[in-house]
Design an enzyme around this catalytic site. Structure first.
Site, short mmCIF file in Angstrom:
data_model
loop_
_atom_site.label_atom_id
_atom_site.label_comp_id
_atom_site.label_asym_id
_atom_site.label_seq_id
_atom_site.Cartn_x
_atom_site.Cartn_y
_atom_site.Cartn_z
N THR A 90 0.80 -1.23 0.00
CA THR A 90 0.00 0.00 0.00
C THR A 90 0.83 1.28 0.00
O THR A 90 0.59 2.19 -0.79
CB THR A 90 -0.95 0.00 1.21
OG1 THR A 90 -1.81 -1.14 1.11
CG2 THR A 90 -1.80 1.26 1.24
N LYS A 172 -7.13 4.45 5.46
CA LYS A 172 -5.76 4.25 5.94
C LYS A 172 -5.00 5.58 5.94
O LYS A 172 -5.08 6.33 4.96
CB LYS A 172 -5.02 3.25 5.05
CG LYS A 172 -5.59 1.84 5.05
CD LYS A 172 -4.77 0.95 4.14
CE LYS A 172 -5.31 -0.48 4.10
NZ LYS A 172 -4.52 -1.35 3.21
N ASP A 316 -9.18 -3.88 0.35
CA ASP A 316 -7.98 -4.58 0.81
C ASP A 316 -8.27 -5.39 2.06
O ASP A 316 -7.89 -6.56 2.16
CB ASP A 316 -6.87 -3.57 1.09
CG ASP A 316 -5.56 -4.23 1.49
OD1 ASP A 316 -4.94 -4.88 0.63
OD2 ASP A 316 -5.14 -4.11 2.66
#
Length: 556
Positions: A90, A172, A316
């Site tokens: 990521t 995130k 994800d």
């Protein structure tokens, strides 16, 4: 009688000096000038975390017209788009999309990595010199300071003398901080835990804007604390495997990984918001907040181009938990398609249809669950790290007299203690080669390369090329190990990523909107090509570490 040459000369003079010819020449010059750049009111960058390219084709019949299909039918589809480096994870993924280069230049070599100068493990976005904003936890202590180069968002801010806004949003922290670049007006990420709040860092601001505070207090996030049922009849989800199988993880209190998912943690309105990340509702929360930011920040409301960077992260989390062949993944993409449609309708309304430009890609792909592949008689498996450690330790003791020669092992890289090697009066390249040859004999290991090879060779194709593009001379390890295709270091449920294998590198790349042609290509494109393509479209400077090239076929 005039000759042919003389007649032609007089005709040329007559035409060249006629008013009609001069007008057409002026008009031609004006057209050329307008082709210097395209000026959308807003650029929207969308990264879908862990999206394989084949999710576009597998779930095509499940999508409505306003989401993925709109992007493809009205935009440009790069069908053969790849990450050209490893590790495919990521932090490096988002950074490479926005910087137009690879970890070898931008320096984000993993989500976490071993800092061989300070001899500590570091996180790609962490920065203890800044404070959390919006929470009393340390979840906001972040900044882009480990990223060594500029982003396309930085270049737009510089080009507009900071009059153009950049807002970055993701569940995130790294999915917001890194795309936002060094100059973002704001980067927001979702702090789950027992709070369920959108937060940021003092790197950007001292306190949250009123609209973010109001959003956090609205209770909209709590509304998603509900049972996860399929959007459509689960029997129509024929593009994925059986709902009940042994390849998927479980939520707490569940005995089978089947629909509906209605654990007490999901239904509890006051605690455990972290669980929402592992459902498609996390993407809906992201879309809600992005649409709110679009309105409250006035993005795309004038002629100075703004940038909205969005990362959808729940794809994800769901992929890791359930695997790429699960009905949970299928439902997540069906729901994401609806969230994209909502976003595009909001853009049409607030900015204007044809007044904004979008690109959509992913930060990496994912492998099928190896235990599932094995059951399908396809070569796959799990790398036994514990068995490797035992055998490897014996080798190190026998060859070097100590195991301390290895300072760290992470991201399939070994970091050696150069002082010990020097004290042994041994050449570093020779030590690397001895260890590499040993590792190559282990079950599940496909290829091994040394730092010496990375420094002294120029690879142009294959696995060595991909590794070299991910190799940062100051930050990467001394030995790089590649597992066989289908072999991973992971538990036996769910999917993972990180390798240089094609299932981790092949991801979507779609362009849509102002300045973009309609069409598609099967010519190879690479992730670092995205930023220079957008820069060329806008007529601005490329990010200062750019190694990618504009994709000419995309641009009008």
């Amino acid at each position: 009688m005039l000759g042919k040459k003389t007649t032609f000369f007089f005709l040329f003079i007559l035409v060249a000096t006629s008013p009609l010819y001069l007008v057409s020449q002026k008009k031609s010059k004006k057209v050329d000038a307008t082709q210097l750049k395209t000026s959308p009111k807003l650029v929207v960058g969308i990264v879908v975390d862990q999206m394989r390219y084949d999710y576009l084709t597998r779930f095509w019949d499940q999508y409505d017209e306003g989401g993925f299909k709109r992007l493809i039918n009205e935009g440009f589809n790069c069908k053969n788009n790849h990450f050209n480096y490893a590790p495919t994870s990521t932090g490096p993924g988002h950074t490479s999309v926005y910087t137009g280069t690879t970890p070898s230049r931008h320096g984000i070599i993993g989500n976490n990595w071993y800092d061989k100068v300070n001899e500590v493990e570091v996180y790609c976005a962490s920065d203890s010199t800044y404070a959390s904003v919006g929470t009393s936890s340390d979840a906001g202590q972040m900044s882009p300071h480990r990223m060594n180069v500029t982003t396309i968002t930085d270049q737009l801010r510089l080009h507009t003398q900071k009059r153009g806004k950049t807002i970055a949003i993701a569940l995130k922290d790294r999915g917001a901080v890194l795309p936002g670049g060094h100059t973002a007006n704001a980067a927001y990420w979702f702090h789950g835990a027992d709070e369920g709040l959108w937060i940021t860092s003092s790197y950007y601001m001292d306190q949250l804007p009123k609209w973010v505070k109001d959003y956090n207090e609205s209770g909209k996030v709590k509304d998603y604390k509900k049972t996860w049922t399929t959007m459509k009849d689960v029997s129509t989800y024929v593009e994925s495997g059986l709902d009940k199988n042994r390849y998927e993880g479980l939520f707490e209190t569940e005995t089978t990984a089947t629909f509906p998912h209605d654990t007490p943690n999901m239904l509890n309105k006051n605690a455990d918001f972290e669980i929402l990340k592992y459902t498609p509702y996390g993407n809906s929360i992201t879309a809600d907040f992005a649409i709110e930011a679009l309105e409250k920040e006035g993005l795309g409301s004038d002629t100075i181009t703004d940038f909205l960077a969005i990362s959808f992260s729940s794809t994800d989390y769901v992929g890791h938990k359930y695997g790429v062949n699960s009905k949970e993944v299928e439902d997540t993409y069906i729901r994401l398609d609806k969230d994209l449609e909502r976003l595009f309708k909001a853009l049409d309304k607030k900015v204007g249809n044809g007044e904004y430009t979008v690109f959509l890609t992913a930060d990496h792909g994912a492998v099928d669950v190896p235990s599932y592949l094995k059951d399908m008689k396809i070569p796959a498996g799990y790398f036994d790290s514990d068995a490797m450690k035992e055998r490897f330790s014996e080798f190190l003791k026998y060859t070097f007299g100590t195991t301390d020669i290895i300072k760290n092992y992470s991201n399939y890289q070994f970091f050696l203690d150069h002082k010990i090697i020097k004290n042994l009066d041994m050449d570093l390249a020779k030590a690397e080669e001895l260890i590499a040859k040993e590792l190559l004999g282990y079950e599940g290991v496909d290829q091994v390369f040394t730092g010496h090879q990375m420094w002294n060779n120029h690879y142009t194709s294959g696995i060595p090329y991909i590794l070299q593009q991910g190799y940062h001379q100051k930050r990467s390890g001394d030995i790089l190990m590649v597992l066989e295709p289908g072999v991973v270091t992971y538990h036996e449920t769910g999917s993972t990523h990180g390798s240089p294998q094609i299932y981790d590198t092949h991801v979507p790349l779609l362009f849509f909107g102002k300045g973009v042609k309609k069409g598609s290509t099967v010519a190879r494109t690479e992730i670092p090509d995205i930023a220079p393509t957008i820069a060329a479209l806008l007529g601005i400077a490329f990010p200062n570490g750019t190694t990618g090239k504009p994709i000419a076929k995309v641009l009008e």
